[in-house]
Structure formats: C-alpha cells, structure tokens
Design a protein around this motif. Structure first.
Motif, PDB file in Angstrom:
ATOM      1  N   TYR A  40      15.456 -19.266 -12.737  1.00  0.00           N
ATOM      2  CA  TYR A  40      14.598 -19.678 -11.623  1.00  0.00           C
ATOM      3  C   TYR A  40      13.144 -19.421 -12.003  1.00  0.00           C
ATOM      4  CZ  TYR A  40      14.515 -21.357  -6.839  1.00  0.00           C
ATOM      5  OH  TYR A  40      14.374 -22.155  -5.735  1.00  0.00           O
ATOM      6  N   ILE A  41      12.239 -20.223 -11.406  1.00  0.00           N
ATOM      7  CA  ILE A  41      10.812 -20.146 -11.721  1.00  0.00           C
ATOM      8  C   ILE A  41      10.014 -20.096 -10.421  1.00  0.00           C
ATOM      9  CG2 ILE A  41       8.933 -21.150 -13.064  1.00  0.00           C
ATOM     10  CD1 ILE A  41      11.127 -22.940 -14.386  1.00  0.00           C
ATOM     11  N   TYR A  42       8.990 -19.253 -10.397  1.00  0.00           N
ATOM     12  CA  TYR A  42       8.119 -19.128  -9.220  1.00  0.00           C
ATOM     13  C   TYR A  42       6.661 -19.257  -9.658  1.00  0.00           C
ATOM     14  CZ  TYR A  42      12.314 -16.654  -7.531  1.00  0.00           C
ATOM     15  OH  TYR A  42      13.607 -16.290  -7.211  1.00  0.00           O
ATOM     16  N   PHE A  43       5.827 -19.739  -8.735  1.00  0.00           N
ATOM     17  CA  PHE A  43       4.387 -19.751  -8.962  1.00  0.00           C
ATOM     18  C   PHE A  43       3.710 -19.356  -7.659  1.00  0.00           C
ATOM     19  CE2 PHE A  43       0.104 -21.484  -8.993  1.00  0.00           C
ATOM     20  CZ  PHE A  43      -0.338 -21.157 -10.279  1.00  0.00           C
ATOM     21  N   GLY A  44       2.748 -18.436  -7.763  1.00  0.00           N
ATOM     22  CA  GLY A  44       2.063 -18.015  -6.553  1.00  0.00           C
ATOM     23  C   GLY A  44       0.759 -17.309  -6.819  1.00  0.00           C
ATOM     24  N   ARG A  45       0.067 -17.019  -5.742  1.00  0.00           N
ATOM     25  CA  ARG A  45      -1.211 -16.310  -5.793  1.00  0.00           C
ATOM     26  C   ARG A  45      -0.961 -14.818  -5.598  1.00  0.00           C
ATOM     27  NH1 ARG A  45      -5.031 -14.693  -1.837  1.00  0.00           N
ATOM     28  NH2 ARG A  45      -3.751 -15.643  -0.195  1.00  0.00           N
ATOM     29  N   TRP A  46      -1.471 -14.025  -6.523  1.00  0.00           N
ATOM     30  CA  TRP A  46      -1.290 -12.571  -6.435  1.00  0.00           C
ATOM     31  C   TRP A  46      -1.975 -12.021  -5.193  1.00  0.00           C
ATOM     32  CZ3 TRP A  46      -5.121  -8.724  -6.678  1.00  0.00           C
ATOM     33  CH2 TRP A  46      -4.640  -7.412  -6.783  1.00  0.00           C
ATOM     34  N   ILE A  47      -1.240 -11.149  -4.472  1.00  0.00           N
ATOM     35  CA  ILE A  47      -1.780 -10.523  -3.266  1.00  0.00           C
ATOM     36  C   ILE A  47      -2.123  -9.056  -3.512  1.00  0.00           C
ATOM     37  CG2 ILE A  47      -1.317  -9.919  -0.858  1.00  0.00           C
ATOM     38  CD1 ILE A  47      -1.629 -12.892  -1.281  1.00  0.00           C
ATOM     39  N   ALA A  48      -1.143  -8.294  -4.024  1.00  0.00           N
ATOM     40  CA  ALA A  48      -1.366  -6.855  -4.217  1.00  0.00           C
ATOM     41  C   ALA A  48      -0.285  -6.283  -5.122  1.00  0.00           C
ATOM     42  CB  ALA A  48      -1.373  -6.128  -2.874  1.00  0.00           C
ATOM     43  N   ASP A  49      -0.585  -5.134  -5.705  1.00  0.00           N
ATOM     44  CA  ASP A  49       0.401  -4.377  -6.472  1.00  0.00           C
ATOM     45  C   ASP A  49       0.933  -3.239  -5.615  1.00  0.00           C
ATOM     46  OD1 ASP A  49       0.244  -5.883  -8.810  1.00  0.00           O
ATOM     47  OD2 ASP A  49      -1.423  -4.696  -9.609  1.00  0.00           O
ATOM     48  N   GLY A  50       2.146  -2.775  -5.939  1.00  0.00           N
ATOM     49  CA  GLY A  50       2.734  -1.636  -5.247  1.00  0.00           C
ATOM     50  C   GLY A  50       2.144  -0.331  -5.745  1.00  0.00           C
ATOM     51  N   GLN A  51       2.798   0.768  -5.355  1.00  0.00           N
ATOM     52  CA  GLN A  51       2.273   2.100  -5.648  1.00  0.00           C
ATOM     53  C   GLN A  51       3.061   2.806  -6.744  1.00  0.00           C
ATOM     54  OE1 GLN A  51      -0.668   3.034  -4.109  1.00  0.00           O
ATOM     55  NE2 GLN A  51      -0.488   0.897  -3.484  1.00  0.00           N
ATOM     56  N   ARG A  52       3.467   2.051  -7.761  1.00  0.00           N
ATOM     57  CA  ARG A  52       4.218   2.648  -8.868  1.00  0.00           C
ATOM     58  C   ARG A  52       3.400   3.723  -9.608  1.00  0.00           C
ATOM     59  NH1 ARG A  52       9.477   1.937  -9.210  1.00  0.00           N
ATOM     60  NH2 ARG A  52       9.430   1.881 -11.484  1.00  0.00           N
ATOM     61  N   ALA A  82       0.821  -1.212   0.000  1.00  0.00           N
ATOM     62  CA  ALA A  82       0.000   0.000   0.000  1.00  0.00           C
ATOM     63  C   ALA A  82       0.852   1.257   0.000  1.00  0.00           C
ATOM     64  CB  ALA A  82      -0.926   0.007   1.212  1.00  0.00           C
ATOM     65  N   ARG A  83       2.189   1.084   0.205  1.00  0.00           N
ATOM     66  CA  ARG A  83       3.070   2.256   0.269  1.00  0.00           C
ATOM     67  C   ARG A  83       4.282   2.177  -0.652  1.00  0.00           C
ATOM     68  NH1 ARG A  83       3.692   5.182   5.906  1.00  0.00           N
ATOM     69  NH2 ARG A  83       5.443   5.907   4.649  1.00  0.00           N
ATOM     70  N   SER A  84       4.756   0.988  -0.940  1.00  0.00           N
ATOM     71  CA  SER A  84       6.028   0.842  -1.644  1.00  0.00           C
ATOM     72  C   SER A  84       5.956   1.322  -3.092  1.00  0.00           C
ATOM     73  CB  SER A  84       6.480  -0.619  -1.624  1.00  0.00           C
ATOM     74  OG  SER A  84       7.658  -0.781  -2.387  1.00  0.00           O
ATOM     75  N   VAL A  85       6.953   2.138  -3.493  1.00  0.00           N
ATOM     76  CA  VAL A  85       7.080   2.518  -4.900  1.00  0.00           C
ATOM     77  C   VAL A  85       8.237   1.761  -5.556  1.00  0.00           C
ATOM     78  CG1 VAL A  85       6.058   4.794  -4.671  1.00  0.00           C
ATOM     79  CG2 VAL A  85       8.499   4.524  -4.284  1.00  0.00           C
ATOM     80  N   CYS A  86       8.949   0.962  -4.771  1.00  0.00           N
ATOM     81  CA  CYS A  86      10.032   0.133  -5.314  1.00  0.00           C
ATOM     82  C   CYS A  86       9.537  -1.257  -5.700  1.00  0.00           C
ATOM     83  CB  CYS A  86      11.174  -0.004  -4.296  1.00  0.00           C
ATOM     84  SG  CYS A  86      12.104   1.524  -4.031  1.00  0.00           S
ATOM     85  N   ALA A  87       8.458  -1.714  -5.088  1.00  0.00           N
ATOM     86  CA  ALA A  87       7.917  -3.043  -5.376  1.00  0.00           C
ATOM     87  C   ALA A  87       6.765  -2.945  -6.373  1.00  0.00           C
ATOM     88  CB  ALA A  87       7.438  -3.712  -4.093  1.00  0.00           C
ATOM     89  N   LYS A  88       6.764  -3.853  -7.345  1.00  0.00           N
ATOM     90  CA  LYS A  88       5.691  -3.884  -8.339  1.00  0.00           C
ATOM     91  C   LYS A  88       4.505  -4.707  -7.869  1.00  0.00           C
ATOM     92  CE  LYS A  88       8.164  -3.152 -12.706  1.00  0.00           C
ATOM     93  NZ  LYS A  88       8.432  -3.730 -14.043  1.00  0.00           N
ATOM     94  N   SER A  89       4.771  -5.941  -7.405  1.00  0.00           N
ATOM     95  CA  SER A  89       3.685  -6.849  -7.012  1.00  0.00           C
ATOM     96  C   SER A  89       4.172  -7.784  -5.911  1.00  0.00           C
ATOM     97  CB  SER A  89       3.210  -7.688  -8.213  1.00  0.00           C
ATOM     98  OG  SER A  89       2.778  -6.869  -9.276  1.00  0.00           O
ATOM     99  N   ALA A  90       3.216  -8.388  -5.224  1.00  0.00           N
ATOM    100  CA  ALA A  90       3.528  -9.369  -4.183  1.00  0.00           C
ATOM    101  C   ALA A  90       2.649 -10.595  -4.367  1.00  0.00           C
ATOM    102  CB  ALA A  90       3.311  -8.761  -2.802  1.00  0.00           C
ATOM    103  N   PHE A  91       3.217 -11.772  -4.057  1.00  0.00           N
ATOM    104  CA  PHE A  91       2.524 -13.048  -4.253  1.00  0.00           C
ATOM    105  C   PHE A  91       2.711 -13.952  -3.044  1.00  0.00           C
ATOM    106  CE2 PHE A  91       4.118 -11.355  -8.237  1.00  0.00           C
ATOM    107  CZ  PHE A  91       3.015 -11.409  -9.080  1.00  0.00           C
ATOM    108  N   GLU A  92       1.687 -14.737  -2.781  1.00  0.00           N
ATOM    109  CA  GLU A  92       1.815 -15.837  -1.818  1.00  0.00           C
ATOM    110  C   GLU A  92       2.492 -16.978  -2.574  1.00  0.00           C
ATOM    111  OE1 GLU A  92      -1.442 -17.216   1.132  1.00  0.00           O
ATOM    112  OE2 GLU A  92      -1.583 -18.553  -0.611  1.00  0.00           O
TER     113      GLU A  92
END
Length: 466
Positions: A170-182, A67-77
């Motif tokens: 490397y490969i990741y798979f996860g559930r989208w949680i939220a986007d950052g504040q870009r 809800a605040r980060s402008v350095c992070a694009k997205s977060a996933f579980e």
C-alpha cells in the motif's frame, strides 16, 4: 462553506512504532478521549499495521495526540492512497484542490520525503519516486533544509522481514502535521536517571501508562508502590501533581545500597524529589511517605484523578506488609513506639490486587483510572485471572512478554460508580469478583520455568560435548 466542508471530511494518517504493539490502540483511544473524540478508523483497519488511517478529527486533535503519544512516530494529513502508484495518482488528482493550494503556491517552500516500511530503497529509487509525482501542481520552491511544508510518500511492504514483496502492499501521500514524543524515551532513560533501583520502570512504558490513565494538567496522581518514582516522573511531565507511598524505608529516603554498577552506597541527594528536579518538574512533587499499601493512611474520600502503579511480584522485590502471625504484635515492653520497627509478613499477590482495586474504588474520582501491571504465567493465562471490581470497568488489557513462560499485563480500569455497602460482599454472589489465588504461585512458577530452561541448556551442552 465548501472549503470548510472539504476540510471537515479529511482523513489523517498515523505512522506508529512497531514496538509495544498491544499498547498502541489503548494509548491513542485514551488521548482521543481527552479531546472528547471517538476512535474512528477508516476501512480495512489492521491493528498490527504501522499505518492507521483515522476519520472525524481536526488538525488540532492530531497535534494534541502527537504532543503526548510515545507509540506514534508521525502524523499526516492524508491526500491520497492506493495499492499501486497508479491508484495513488488517481486518488491525489481527485483530492480537493482548494485544500492543496495553500501549501503549493509560488511563494511557498516545500520538501518531499520518501519513507518505506520493511524495505530499504536506494537513493536513486527515492528520487524516481519523487520525480513520478510531477503531476502534482507544486508551484513553490524546493527547500531541503528549512521548508515551510513537508510532504511524505509512504510505502508499506508488510511486516514480514523474511518475505518482502517487490512492490509495496500500500502507498500513502500526505502533508506532515507533527511528530510523536519518541524522544522522551531517550531523554528520560533510566540509564541517565539520578535515582534508580532494581525495579525502576522503563521510561517508554512509564509514559504509556500515564497516557492510558489519561493523566492531564493539574491532576493528582498516586502510586501506592512508588519505588524510585519512575511513574511519578512520567505523570509530572504531563502537568500532574504526584505523590506516592512505599513500605521500603530505604527507598523512600534514598538510603542503603545503590543499584548502580561500581557504586556501593546511595548518595546524599538520591531520592524521588531529585528525579523530578532533574527534569524540571519539582513543583509537581507533592510528597512520598513510608506506608503499608494493605493499611492505607488516607481519609475515606475520592482524592485521586489516577492511580498508576507497578506492584512487587516477589521476583526482584519482596511482597511484604506489616503484621505478624502471632497473636500479640505489640512492641516489646520498654520500647518506644516512635522507634519501633514493625514486623512484616508475606503479602500475597491475590491480596495485593484485591486491596489495590478496593482502594481505587474508594479513592478515585468518578471517571478516574487505575493502571497497573499484572504478572502472569503464560501457559495458564485466561481472562478470568484479571481481577475485577463492581465499581471499576475494565478498559484495556495489554501483554508485555517477559519470557517464553511469563509475561505481565498492563491493566487499565475506570471508576464507573461509587462503592456501596453490598459491593464488599460482591465476591460471594458473583465469582467474577473473587480473588484469583493462582497469582500467589507466580514466583514459584517463574523460577521453575527458569530452572527448566537452564536444565535444557545443560542437556544440550552435554550432548554437544559428547
């Protein structure tokens, strides 16, 4: 109880923007600290990587960061990961089914996105990646436009655009949680700002500074070199009350020549208050006033939760303070003091930083943070150049390169103790607290570097002309 235990050991994946690399870790650490959480990276953590895997967080913690980060694009579980698709499959099949099932039942809708870093896949290849996930027990219906749940397959092909591997590192798979504040970088762009000046701070960096300072709801934030108030705009966005000072009368009152192209003079409503009004944050505006940072007008008390500023370097804005080298600096006889314009003199960078740290030590609340820019001449830079103070702990030191020979460093410090009488003499007993005089030559070194560069370019053109 088993389900709770499973969720408590979840890992979360942050996908970060690949700009301002030095600023990302201090920002995420600061935002975690607001939640009372430590930064706990998983194994094989690489700071320069676009993907960070974190332990010890809840979904609420992640939402708070994004809800605040402008350095992070997205977060996933994070549900699964591996160096190959075979390892990813094994990891996903071992993920607790009780965590998966609420998002995969027959009444749910979902969508799977494929994201690749440093490589572009054809649409057909993306579909193949999704089809290869058929071993996952999805029972719901696919909805591309409005799914209840979004999942993402992320492939990391390294950071070298000139050496892209055939297969992902490397490969990741996860559930989208939220986007950052870009989006704040665009919505608060200085290009669209009502009131700007020659040195108005970039929107993205302003929000990063506010995050490094851990600015939060109902804080009181002060900028002693406020200029056109870009830092106040960012802090007010996070719910802080803001105020500032500047020695430049015209800037504080929005008078004089405009910095905009094809506009000679500033308009009647070009001021800092109007900037906050533009973003719906006028109620967070306390006030600004004309004042000399070397002679603070504040009572001696811990007033501010954060002090955030960009002092002048002597390049586009002069470094001045009131005073005179003459013995008598009083107004001329017959001149009313109310209308007297005081004489100004040079304000050396070493003195600016010494005064700024002393002011912060006396006027920050305990645990409050000072965040400011320090200009440096890169060939001579060393850590000893960063000003220190007995009451302030250095938290982070991040570089933004300006040219081949100059940069500025974003310094974050935190107040750890109240000032005592002997602190004013600390520079005599400990050289770490002495002002570094080399800062005073930054302007000369900056322009000497530009002159050398232009001379080289002229020499090259002369050679090519021959």
């Amino acid at each position: 109880m088993a389900a709770f235990s499973s969720r408590s050991c979840l890992q979360y994946l942050l996908h970060l923007a690949q700009d301002n690399l030095d600023f990302r870790l201090p920002e995420i650490k600061a935002l975690l600290a607001l939640r009372g959480k430590p930064f706990r990276p998983c194994e094989n953590f690489r700071e320069k990587s676009p993907f960070w895997c974190l332990d010890g967080l809840s979904e609420e913690d992640v939402h708070s960061i994004m809800a605040r980060s402008v350095c992070a694009k997205s977060a996933f579980e994070l549900w699964g990961h591996g160096q190959t698709h075979s390892e990813l499959r094994t990891s996903l099949l071992n993920f607790p089914s009780e965590i998966m099932s609420p998002f995969m039942h027959k009444d749910s809708t979902y969508r799977i996105n494929v994201y690749t870093f440093n490589k572009t896949l054809l649409f057909a290849d993306r579909i193949k990646r999704i089809d290869a996930l058929e071993y996952l027990p999805f029972e719901g219906r696919v909805s591309l436009k409005n799914p209840q749940h979004i999942f993402c397959l992320l492939e990391d092909y390294g950071t070298d655009p000139n050496n892209i591997p055939e297969d992902p590192n490397y490969i990741y798979f996860g559930r989208w949680i939220a986007d950052g504040q870009r989006d704040l970088i665009r919505s608060h762009s200085v290009k669209n700002r009502h009131f700007i000046g020659n040195t108005s701070m970039d929107a993205g960096l302003s929000f990063i500074m506010a995050n490094h300072a851990r600015v939060k709801q109902d804080d009181l934030v002060f900028d002693p070199f406020v200029g056109t108030g870009s830092l106040l705009v960012a802090c007010s966005h996070f719910g802080a009350y803001v105020c500032g000072t500047d020695i430049d009368y015209n800037t504080i009152h929005g008078k004089g020549r405009s910095s905009r192209k094809n506009q000679k003079w500033r308009g009647p409503d070009e001021n800092i208050r109007a900037n906050l009004r533009q973003y719906g944050a006028q109620k967070m505006y306390v006030d600004v006033m004309v004042s000399d940072a070397s002679k603070p007008a504040w009572r001696d008390a811990a007033l501010f939760d954060a002090i955030i500023t960009d002092p002048p370097y002597g390049i586009r804005e002069a470094t001045r303070r009131t005073g005179s080298h003459k013995d008598i600096a009083k107004p001329a006889e017959g001149v009313f003091e109310e209308s007297h314009v005081p004489v100004s003199q040079a304000y050396h960078l070493s003195d600016i930083f010494t005064d700024l740290l002393n002011f912060s030590a006396h006027h920050l609340v305990m645990g409050g943070r000072l965040v400011y820019w320090l200009p440096v001449y890169r060939p001579e830079y060393c850590e000893e150049m960063v000003p220190l103070h007995p009451c302030l702990q250095l938290i982070s030191n991040c570089e933004q390169t300006l040219s081949s020979h100059t940069s500025r460093r974003l310094i974050t410090m935190e107040k750890i103790k109240e000032p005592e009488e002997f602190d004013s003499l600390a520079h005599l007993s400990d050289p770490r607290f002495s002002a570094y005089q080399g800062h005073n030559a930054f302007r000369e070194k900056y322009f000497s570097g530009l002159n050398k560069k232009s001379t080289k370019e002229n020499n090259k053109s002369d050679v090519s002309g021959d």
